[in-house]
Scaffold this active site. Sequence first.
Site, PDB file in Angstrom:
ATOM      1  N   GLY A 166      -9.414  27.287  -9.295  1.00 33.49           N
ATOM      2  CA  GLY A 166      -8.098  26.656  -9.465  1.00 33.49           C
ATOM      3  C   GLY A 166      -8.033  25.587 -10.535  1.00 33.49           C
ATOM      4  O   GLY A 166      -6.989  25.413 -11.182  1.00 33.49           O
ATOM      5  N   GLU A 196     -10.854  18.573 -10.330  1.00 31.99           N
ATOM      6  CA  GLU A 196     -10.272  19.454  -9.308  1.00 31.99           C
ATOM      7  C   GLU A 196      -8.785  19.665  -9.561  1.00 31.99           C
ATOM      8  O   GLU A 196      -8.132  18.856 -10.219  1.00 31.99           O
ATOM      9  CB  GLU A 196     -10.459  18.820  -7.918  1.00 31.99           C
ATOM     10  N   ASP A 197      -8.274  20.762  -9.006  1.00 30.69           N
ATOM     11  CA  ASP A 197      -6.838  21.007  -9.117  1.00 30.69           C
ATOM     12  C   ASP A 197      -6.049  20.145  -8.133  1.00 30.69           C
ATOM     13  O   ASP A 197      -5.047  19.543  -8.499  1.00 30.69           O
ATOM     14  CB  ASP A 197      -6.516  22.504  -8.916  1.00 30.69           C
ATOM     15  N   ASP A 226      -6.291  18.020  -0.929  1.00 30.46           N
ATOM     16  CA  ASP A 226      -5.356  18.280   0.162  1.00 30.46           C
ATOM     17  C   ASP A 226      -5.863  17.527   1.395  1.00 30.46           C
ATOM     18  O   ASP A 226      -5.626  16.338   1.548  1.00 30.46           O
ATOM     19  CB  ASP A 226      -5.286  19.798   0.354  1.00 30.46           C
ATOM     20  N   LYS A 256      -2.247  15.389  -2.249  1.00 31.39           N
ATOM     21  CA  LYS A 256      -1.271  15.322  -1.144  1.00 31.39           C
ATOM     22  C   LYS A 256      -1.761  14.248  -0.178  1.00 31.39           C
ATOM     23  O   LYS A 256      -2.467  14.565   0.790  1.00 31.39           O
ATOM     24  CB  LYS A 256      -1.215  16.659  -0.407  1.00 31.39           C
ATOM     25  N   PHE A 269       3.343  23.545   0.009  1.00 28.53           N
ATOM     26  CA  PHE A 269       2.512  24.549  -0.664  1.00 28.53           C
ATOM     27  C   PHE A 269       3.012  24.778  -2.091  1.00 28.53           C
ATOM     28  O   PHE A 269       4.192  25.051  -2.299  1.00 28.53           O
ATOM     29  CB  PHE A 269       2.508  25.863   0.123  1.00 28.53           C
ATOM     30  N   ILE A 270       2.118  24.681  -3.037  1.00 25.86           N
ATOM     31  CA  ILE A 270       2.489  24.866  -4.431  1.00 25.86           C
ATOM     32  C   ILE A 270       1.609  25.926  -5.091  1.00 25.86           C
ATOM     33  O   ILE A 270       0.505  26.212  -4.632  1.00 25.86           O
ATOM     34  CB  ILE A 270       2.381  23.547  -5.220  1.00 25.86           C
ATOM     35  N   ASP A 285      -3.154  29.154  -6.634  1.00 26.87           N
ATOM     36  CA  ASP A 285      -2.836  30.542  -6.342  1.00 26.87           C
ATOM     37  C   ASP A 285      -2.260  30.745  -4.959  1.00 26.87           C
ATOM     38  O   ASP A 285      -2.383  29.908  -4.068  1.00 26.87           O
ATOM     39  CB  ASP A 285      -4.112  31.389  -6.451  1.00 26.87           C
ATOM     40  N   ARG A 336      -1.744  32.110 -10.676  1.00 25.64           N
ATOM     41  CA  ARG A 336      -2.516  31.092 -11.394  1.00 25.64           C
ATOM     42  C   ARG A 336      -2.101  30.967 -12.849  1.00 25.64           C
ATOM     43  O   ARG A 336      -2.325  29.922 -13.473  1.00 25.64           O
ATOM     44  CB  ARG A 336      -4.015  31.445 -11.376  1.00 25.64           C
TER      45      ARG A 336
HETATM   46  P1  IMP Z   1      -8.995  20.382   0.821  1.00 30.91           P
HETATM   47  O1  IMP Z   1     -10.418  20.603   1.136  1.00 30.91           O
HETATM   48  O2  IMP Z   1      -8.097  20.565   2.009  1.00 30.91           O
HETATM   49  O3  IMP Z   1      -8.700  19.078   0.107  1.00 30.91           O
HETATM   50  O4  IMP Z   1      -8.560  21.593  -0.077  1.00 30.91           O
HETATM   51  C1  IMP Z   1      -8.585  21.628  -1.426  1.00 30.91           C
HETATM   52  C2  IMP Z   1      -8.389  23.068  -1.872  1.00 30.91           C
HETATM   53  O5  IMP Z   1      -7.364  23.729  -1.117  1.00 30.91           O
HETATM   54  C3  IMP Z   1      -7.933  23.080  -3.294  1.00 30.91           C
HETATM   55  O6  IMP Z   1      -9.021  23.092  -4.181  1.00 30.91           O
HETATM   56  C4  IMP Z   1      -7.105  24.340  -3.365  1.00 30.91           C
HETATM   57  O7  IMP Z   1      -7.942  25.433  -3.668  1.00 30.91           O
HETATM   58  C5  IMP Z   1      -6.562  24.517  -1.968  1.00 30.91           C
HETATM   59  N1  IMP Z   1      -5.144  24.068  -1.842  1.00 30.91           N
HETATM   60  C6  IMP Z   1      -4.701  22.956  -1.219  1.00 30.91           C
HETATM   61  N2  IMP Z   1      -3.372  22.848  -1.276  1.00 30.91           N
HETATM   62  C7  IMP Z   1      -2.944  23.926  -1.975  1.00 30.91           C
HETATM   63  C8  IMP Z   1      -1.619  24.382  -2.376  1.00 30.91           C
HETATM   64  O8  IMP Z   1      -0.576  23.768  -2.119  1.00 30.91           O
HETATM   65  N3  IMP Z   1      -1.585  25.546  -3.091  1.00 30.91           N
HETATM   66  C9  IMP Z   1      -2.706  26.248  -3.410  1.00 30.91           C
HETATM   67  N4  IMP Z   1      -3.950  25.866  -3.052  1.00 30.91           N
HETATM   68  C10 IMP Z   1      -4.073  24.710  -2.346  1.00 30.91           C
HETATM   69 MG    MG Z   2      -9.861  24.481  -5.518  1.00 26.81          MG
END
Ligand code: IMP
Ligand code: MG
Length: 187
Positions: free
Chosen positions: A48, A102-103, A106, A134, A155-156, A162, A168
């Site tokens: 991502g 990182e993208d 979350d 977020k 969700f984006i 993706d 993507r």
């Molecule tokens: P975390 O471990 O919950 O912080 O998740 C991070 C990963 O979840 C990111 O690197 C993304 O791959 C995925 N992710 C989180 N939110 C979104 C979203 O809104 N759209 C798409 N992928 C997301």
């Molecule tokens: Mg990711």
Amino acid sequence: MKHITYQGLNFRKFIAEADLRSRISEMAREISARYAGKNPLLVCVLTGAAPFAVDLFRALDIDAEIAFIRFKSYEGMASTGEVRQVMGLTEPVDGRDVIIVEDIIDTGRTMKLLKAQFEELGPRSLAVATLLSKPSARKVEVEADWTGFEIPDRFIIGYGLDIDGQARNLNDIYVLDSESSPGNSEA
Ligand code: IMP
Ligand code: MG
């Protein structure tokens, strides 16, 4: 194109390409100022973060390097899916100024684990640049040194993010329309 549909879900434009570009330029200016003369290693977390990491890297006006890793889950070994390992890192990290790119952050679980694994490799410094965050979705405490945009817990897709591997390659970021989200009772 303001509205798009993937898998029967409606998305609307949320962050335009021009706004992404100007914010990334600002981040690159700050990172260039902080790391001048240090030849930092940007570590892009595939898949991502690829568009963001490459655009950020190209916008730096200092010497820098880029590397690409995967953060792989071994869900067969651990039902929790919490056993995850950095894969594909070929550059030595010890003594380097490392910036994880990182993208999106979350829940924060991915970044927390990533930071812990990189700390073990002995970098001179370790920082995080994320395009998106977020804050209201956070389950574990972890913060980025640079955050492009703080967004609500929605969700984006697009610009690397993706939905089941799709979307993507969109150059803008889109958000799921709440009306099309099953189980979301918000207006
Ligand atoms: P975390 O471990 O919950 O912080 O998740 C991070 C990963 O979840 C990111 O690197 C993304 O791959 C995925 N992710 C989180 N939110 C979104 C979203 O809104 N759209 C798409 N992928 C997301
Ligand atoms: Mg990711």
